[in-house]
Design an enzyme around this catalytic site. Sequence first.
Site, PDB file in Angstrom:
ATOM      1  N   CYS A  18      -4.840   6.646  -3.793  1.00 16.73           N
ATOM      2  CA  CYS A  18      -3.821   5.257  -3.711  1.00 16.73           C
ATOM      3  C   CYS A  18      -2.543   5.308  -4.565  1.00 16.73           C
ATOM      4  O   CYS A  18      -2.459   5.711  -5.713  1.00 16.73           O
ATOM      5  CB  CYS A  18      -4.841   4.127  -4.898  1.00 16.73           C
ATOM      6  SG  CYS A  18      -4.130   2.616  -4.768  1.00 16.73           S
ATOM      7  N   CYS A  29       0.958  -1.135   0.128  1.00 13.55           N
ATOM      8  CA  CYS A  29       0.069  -0.080  -0.052  1.00 13.55           C
ATOM      9  C   CYS A  29       0.895   1.186   0.018  1.00 13.55           C
ATOM     10  O   CYS A  29       1.600   1.611   0.727  1.00 13.55           O
ATOM     11  CB  CYS A  29      -0.861  -0.075   1.199  1.00 13.55           C
ATOM     12  SG  CYS A  29      -2.138   1.580   1.277  1.00 13.55           S
TER      13      CYS A  29
END
Length: 293
Positions: A230, A91
């Site tokens: 993101c 992530c």
Amino acid sequence: MTGRAARTTVHQFFKGHGLGNDFIILPDPDNRLALKAADVLRLCDRRTGIGADGVLRAVRTAESPEAAYMSGDADWFMDYRNADGSAGQMCGNGIRVLARCLVDAGHCSPGTLAIATRAGIRQVQVDHRTADFDGPVTVGMGRPRLPGPEGITVTAAARTWPALHVDAGNPHAVAFVDDLSHPGDLNSPPQVTPDQAYPHGVTVEFVVRLGPHHLALRVHERGVGETPACGTGACAAVAATLHTGAPPGTYTVDMPGGRLHITVLTDGSMNMTGTATIVAEGVVRLQRPCREH
């Protein structure tokens, strides 16, 4: 009435975000916290829990059976869980937030941190600052790959686009669109075909080219839903853009939550720079006891 009341344990937590992509950070240096999917679901619930897009558990690499093989190269392991409780490989926003938290909490000194993830080790640069808790953090994201398969399509709001599969440490399907409103509200996961291309799910990016080295995107993140930003998705979007013949360099990537800068190096690897902010800390009650050592 039979049975025993549930035991609870109190554990320190931090709350942080990268461009609105928010996380609960659980420092667990000695790997004592038996975190289950149900715990993650409760913590991430925005009405009955703390609320977040995911949980970042920080474990000393040598203490994690899953990551101990990387302990010679990284002191900390990012055990990343999506909001639905599933484990995530990598992530980009999360690792920036985790690094910021480790520095702010005194576990690490500012500078370069090597952090282990399920996608490998990432080098993270946290600025030498004492008063600025949301300054820029840079992550060496590695080199995204476009391994195929060909013929992927993405469907949302009754529209269908061709997409490219990009492996940025986790799987992405990147579709170029004319307008970011065209995919609709993204409350539900976009349909991706062929079905067998992503047996464990996929994060989908809808990308608009705004100019040379300038992109904008929206993302539906696997296991979470639409998120304001993101980090791996921004890298995947740049990789897909390069695949169409665009030149390398530093790309500006705008998302609903803010802006990232992605620099493509000569070997094809990418550095990602963006803010990371710690907004709160406290203690949380978990409904499952810690493991005994």
